[in-house]
Design an enzyme around this catalytic site. Structure first.
Site, PDB file in Angstrom:
ATOM      1  N   CYS A 122       0.799  -1.230   0.000  1.00  0.00           N
ATOM      2  CA  CYS A 122       0.000   0.000   0.000  1.00  0.00           C
ATOM      3  C   CYS A 122       0.830   1.278   0.000  1.00  0.00           C
ATOM      4  O   CYS A 122       0.412   2.296  -0.530  1.00  0.00           O
ATOM      5  CB  CYS A 122      -1.003  -0.002   1.147  1.00  0.00           C
ATOM      6  SG  CYS A 122      -0.244  -0.017   2.770  1.00  0.00           S
ATOM      7  N   LYS A 195      -5.912  -9.058  11.049  1.00  0.00           N
ATOM      8  CA  LYS A 195      -5.812  -7.607  10.854  1.00  0.00           C
ATOM      9  C   LYS A 195      -7.164  -7.095  10.382  1.00  0.00           C
ATOM     10  O   LYS A 195      -7.684  -7.537   9.352  1.00  0.00           O
ATOM     11  CB  LYS A 195      -4.735  -7.291   9.829  1.00  0.00           C
ATOM     12  CG  LYS A 195      -4.626  -5.796   9.553  1.00  0.00           C
ATOM     13  CD  LYS A 195      -3.482  -5.482   8.617  1.00  0.00           C
ATOM     14  CE  LYS A 195      -3.454  -4.000   8.307  1.00  0.00           C
ATOM     15  NZ  LYS A 195      -2.398  -3.663   7.346  1.00  0.00           N
ATOM     16  N   GLU A 233      -8.126 -17.369  10.541  1.00  0.00           N
ATOM     17  CA  GLU A 233      -6.984 -16.682   9.895  1.00  0.00           C
ATOM     18  C   GLU A 233      -5.671 -17.109  10.553  1.00  0.00           C
ATOM     19  O   GLU A 233      -4.687 -17.395   9.876  1.00  0.00           O
ATOM     20  CB  GLU A 233      -7.139 -15.154  10.021  1.00  0.00           C
ATOM     21  CG  GLU A 233      -8.166 -14.533   9.082  1.00  0.00           C
ATOM     22  CD  GLU A 233      -7.648 -14.406   7.644  1.00  0.00           C
ATOM     23  OE1 GLU A 233      -6.529 -14.872   7.346  1.00  0.00           O
ATOM     24  OE2 GLU A 233      -8.394 -13.848   6.813  1.00  0.00           O
ATOM     25  N   LYS A 248      -4.251  -7.111  15.208  1.00  0.00           N
ATOM     26  CA  LYS A 248      -4.117  -5.676  14.953  1.00  0.00           C
ATOM     27  C   LYS A 248      -5.438  -5.092  14.534  1.00  0.00           C
ATOM     28  O   LYS A 248      -6.073  -5.676  13.662  1.00  0.00           O
ATOM     29  CB  LYS A 248      -3.085  -5.479  13.842  1.00  0.00           C
ATOM     30  CG  LYS A 248      -2.949  -4.063  13.386  1.00  0.00           C
ATOM     31  CD  LYS A 248      -2.016  -3.987  12.212  1.00  0.00           C
ATOM     32  CE  LYS A 248      -2.017  -2.568  11.712  1.00  0.00           C
ATOM     33  NZ  LYS A 248      -1.257  -2.405  10.513  1.00  0.00           N
ATOM     34  N   SER A 274      -1.677   3.391  15.256  1.00  0.00           N
ATOM     35  CA  SER A 274      -1.547   4.850  15.247  1.00  0.00           C
ATOM     36  C   SER A 274      -2.740   5.580  15.878  1.00  0.00           C
ATOM     37  O   SER A 274      -2.556   6.541  16.622  1.00  0.00           O
ATOM     38  CB  SER A 274      -1.336   5.325  13.814  1.00  0.00           C
ATOM     39  OG  SER A 274      -2.402   4.907  12.978  1.00  0.00           O
ATOM     40  N   TYR A 313       4.032   2.823  19.245  1.00  0.00           N
ATOM     41  CA  TYR A 313       4.712   4.113  19.065  1.00  0.00           C
ATOM     42  C   TYR A 313       5.085   4.723  20.412  1.00  0.00           C
ATOM     43  O   TYR A 313       5.830   5.689  20.464  1.00  0.00           O
ATOM     44  CB  TYR A 313       3.809   5.069  18.273  1.00  0.00           C
ATOM     45  CG  TYR A 313       3.383   4.487  16.936  1.00  0.00           C
ATOM     46  CD1 TYR A 313       4.228   4.547  15.833  1.00  0.00           C
ATOM     47  CD2 TYR A 313       2.155   3.824  16.794  1.00  0.00           C
ATOM     48  CE1 TYR A 313       3.869   3.986  14.619  1.00  0.00           C
ATOM     49  CE2 TYR A 313       1.782   3.255  15.588  1.00  0.00           C
ATOM     50  CZ  TYR A 313       2.640   3.336  14.505  1.00  0.00           C
ATOM     51  OH  TYR A 313       2.283   2.759  13.306  1.00  0.00           O
TER      52      TYR A 313
HETATM   53  C1  PBG Z   1       0.044  -1.539   5.778  1.00  0.00           C
HETATM   54  C2  PBG Z   1      -0.098  -1.250   7.218  1.00  0.00           C
HETATM   55  C3  PBG Z   1      -1.034  -0.426   7.881  1.00  0.00           C
HETATM   56  C4  PBG Z   1      -0.625  -0.390   9.216  1.00  0.00           C
HETATM   57  C5  PBG Z   1       0.496  -1.205   9.328  1.00  0.00           C
HETATM   58  N1  PBG Z   1       0.781  -1.752   8.091  1.00  0.00           N
HETATM   59  C6  PBG Z   1      -2.145   0.394   7.403  1.00  0.00           C
HETATM   60  C7  PBG Z   1      -3.289  -0.144   6.682  1.00  0.00           C
HETATM   61  O1  PBG Z   1      -3.528  -1.359   6.618  1.00  0.00           O
HETATM   62  O2  PBG Z   1      -3.984   0.683   6.108  1.00  0.00           O
HETATM   63  C8  PBG Z   1      -1.281   0.404  10.312  1.00  0.00           C
HETATM   64  C9  PBG Z   1      -0.411   0.796  11.423  1.00  0.00           C
HETATM   65  C10 PBG Z   1      -0.938   1.845  12.314  1.00  0.00           C
HETATM   66  O3  PBG Z   1      -2.069   2.375  12.175  1.00  0.00           O
HETATM   67  O4  PBG Z   1      -0.186   2.200  13.232  1.00  0.00           O
HETATM   68  N2  PBG Z   1      -0.878  -2.344   5.206  1.00  0.00           N
END
Ligand code: PBG
Length: 322
Positions: A122, A195, A233, A248, A274, A313
């Site tokens: 991405c 995820k 999964e 996640k 994040s 973080y």
């Molecule tokens: C990439 C990815 C993402 C995150 C980690 N790897 C974003 C997404 O799937 O859009 C998110 C990490 C975060 O929000 O701290 N695919």
């Protein structure tokens, strides 16, 4: 036997006693710090929604890596912002790709730091989706090819572990066999197994410049309402060869962490993402919460739920207290 003979407050009487019976202790070994690397030199571009985090050029990233390592941070998770993007994310597979450069520079200057590379498209595709688009949707099997190439290229650059975050079916198997064919049979795979298609990734997409230009990620990331599916999964990823499985985001998904840990005997990682970080920072900036205590409580909670590894973080700010 019950009250008044039994009094659970007895063991809470003094700090020494409380310390002796504490069940969960967060340590430096548990934490991993995400970092963002971008092109150029001397670049330190703060990410507004993630105070204390920046996009760093390779030279600045190396300085940061050394600083973190000296403080006690043992591992970092690398994300790249490339010079230019393309349709399929091929830029992520180049020998001189941005993360490949970062890995070589960090390995040279901070050899003790354990380097993990996020494997996904991405950040590298012009449309911002995690794979190759066919007929308006991400094509699973074509994406497996770029993910495999990206993994091998980062292994060649010297990364210590790869972490696929794309949520394609069969990617762990594809990456495992590509790594093995290239001789990297000892390269661990930490799979983002459960995820979710989450709004908690908002600030990250600013940081990694990876927001999808159309649609959303719901055809590949999981529905936040599903728990049983997370176990499927995880099971498939284990069968395909994952060494560590991840849940996640983390905080809204502690039940999933707990279920995964109690169902499978495999190390579990939790990604404190994040948006979770940004909420804490915003409340702290307003003076509404005691940030240090909140962070310690949140991350200890993730460990208590079953996480062996916590990606956060907050790592850089709390490591010295552990
Ligand atoms: C990439 C990815 C993402 C995150 C980690 N790897 C974003 C997404 O799937 O859009 C998110 C990490 C975060 O929000 O701290 N695919």
């Amino acid at each position: 036997m019950t009250f008044p003979t039994v009094r659970l407050r007895r063991l809470r009487q003094s700090p020494v006693l409380r310390n002796m019976v504490r069940e969960t202790i967060l340590t430096r070994n548990d934490l991993m710090m995400p970092l963002f690397v971008c092109p150029g030199t001397n670049v330190n571009k703060p990410i507004s929604s993630m105070p204390g985090n920046s996009q760093l050029s390779v030279d600045k990233l190396v300085e940061k890596g050394r600083e973190l390592f000296d403080k006690g941070v043992q591992s970092v998770l690398l994300f790249g912002i490339p010079e230019s993007k393309d349709e399929t994310g091929e830029v992520a597979c180049h020998h001189n790709g941005i993360v490949q450069q970062a890995v070589r520079a960090l390995k040279k200057d901070v050899p003790g730091l354990f380097l993990v590379a996020d494997i996904c498209n991405c950040e590298y595709t012009s449309h911002g989706h995690c794979g190759t688009i066919v007929d308006g949707d991400v094509n699973n099997d074509l994406t497996l090819e770029t993910l495999s190439k990206q993994s091998v290229s980062l292994a060649e650059a010297g990364v210590d572990m790869v972490a696929p975050s794309d949520m394609m079916d069969g990617r762990v198997q594809a990456i495992r066999s590509a790594l093995d064919d290239s001789g990297f049979y000892n390269m661990p795979i930490m799979a983002y197994s459960a995820k979710y298609a989450s709004a908690f990734y908002g600030p990250f997409r600013e940081a990694a410049e990876s927001a999808p230009k159309f649609g959303d990620r719901k055809t590949y990331q999981m529905d936040p309402a599903n728990g049983d599916e997370a176990l499927r999964e995880v099971e498939l990823d284990i069968l395909e060869g994952a060494d560590i499985v991840m849940v996640k985001p983390a905080l809204n998904y502690m039940d999933i962490i707990y279920r995964v840990k109690s169902t499978f005997n495999i190390p579990v990682a939790a990604y404190n993402v994040s948006g979770e970080f940004a909420m804490v920072k915003a409340a702290a900036a307003n003076g509404w919460i005691d940030e240090k205590r909140i962070v310690h409580e949140l991350l200890t909670g993730l460990k208590r739920a079953g996480a062996d590894i916590i990606i956060s973080y907050h790592t850089q700010e709390i490591i010295q207290d552990l």
